[in-house]
Design a protein around this motif. Sequence first.
Motif: not given
Lengths: 50, 465
Positions: B111-112, B116, B123-124, B126-128, B130-131, B163, B363
């Motif tokens: 999730h990173t 960008n 959302s870049q 991160k899926y809303h 944290d990385r 990501g 996740t």
Amino acid sequence: MKHIKTIKTRNLCESAKKGGCGECQTSCQSACKTSCGIANQQCENSKESK
Amino acid sequence: MEREVNMIHQYKLGGYNIVLDVCSGAVHAVDDVAYDIIGRYECASREEILAELAEKYTDIPAEELSECYDQVAALAAEGQLFAPDTFEPAAGKLKEKTAGVVKALCLHIAHTCNLNCAYCFASQGKYHGDRAVMSFEVGKRALDFLIENSGSRRNLEVDFFGGEPLMNFDVVKELVAYARSVEKEKGKNFRFTLTTNGLLIDDDVIEFANRECANVVLSLDGRREIHDRYRVDYAGNGSFDRIVPKFQKLVEARGGKNYYMRGTFTHANPDFLKDVQTMLDLGFRELSMEPVVCAPGDESELTAEDMPIVCEQYEKLAELMLQKDNEGDPFTFYHYMIDLEGGPCIYKRISGCGSGTEYMAVTPWGDLYPCHQFVGEEKFLLGNVFDGVTNTECRADYAACNDYARPECRDCWARLYCSGGCAANAYHATGSVRGVYKYGCELFRKRMECAIMVAVARAMEEDGE
């Protein structure tokens, strides 16, 4: 005179008779990931169940 | 019995008159006379139709018009025209039979992201949230969860997604090695897919992807200026020049194994055929271009004004495919790869997309969501790979999603080609997974018209007609 050319297709009504095996690819798990289409997927079992 | 509507879909495209018999799946290429007869067949009597035709086609003898009518009637009698929709009772059958069986996971390995992209639905990466990156332990547990819950399914699909999954490549490799070490004894066959933006592709990645991945999805939006508009790094620099040589090297080394060059088109490029052309010019032949999925009101969102442009582009894309066929330099477009002879059975076509039932997203910390597009939407949290699915109410809601769950779909001729559509698109457009994303449906129908036309043209070419 031939007015109609029928393209070779899988008969969907016939395919209803056998029941699905479920081995085929999951709908979204390939290229798109953002829309659902199943027409371009292969039947894993098409030779037997056509 | 009340007559079903839309059992036939007739349209003219690419110089063909095409008739799709919705429920049997039969496709007919017809002349103008047959086209008119089919259009009126269920609304008027034989005598009325023949009288209308005699008035319109003054140069065609009455016997010939009559003969054409009989050909239509024969197809109707054979169930290849006006076949009734008798499938509804079977809509939940496949899911009932396979209840609890999971056969595909989308592993959110990272999730990173090192890009960008402003339009990113994740959302870049991160899926809303944290990385984060997935540990081997969580990934291994996810694979075990899949094996344990796959019942008698042999083919298991795992997509390394983000990501950017290559930001956690070591874990990807370890997980594949683990899966390969157990698949034989478990009677399974893992099919891996890698979806990447390309920045981290190197010889090691190429060797791995070509050895282990049944499919590789490579993100490229087409023209440099289009790609670099959204697909930028955190310093704001475009990525086109860095990734294209890597993609070319990977594809060249792939030796014919599947890949997709996958682009996104937005309000900035509804004329996306130019981007398809760029992909072709760069040497790529397995292509996919998808309409952007974004928040309503986002600047990248496709508008009503874009719709006719996009539809025209789809038609021109179909023509380009046929042209390239004739030139002996064919390419594929994901949505036009319709297989009229070997495509899915009716159970697959009416059972919905499988999200939340046979397909789930995981996740980095092991939570389960109905699909990658629902990750981060807490109310759709299904459970986790350690405890399994605990939110059975939510799962039941997805299990009930099928071709007959949405009233709007009942009259749609394309309902056996979309399986009821994308639950995430429906949710984001209407607030309900049982809603309908009408804009997407319109694009989908246009794509299916084009795909069927290409199939008709190829079949006619094969038969020398």
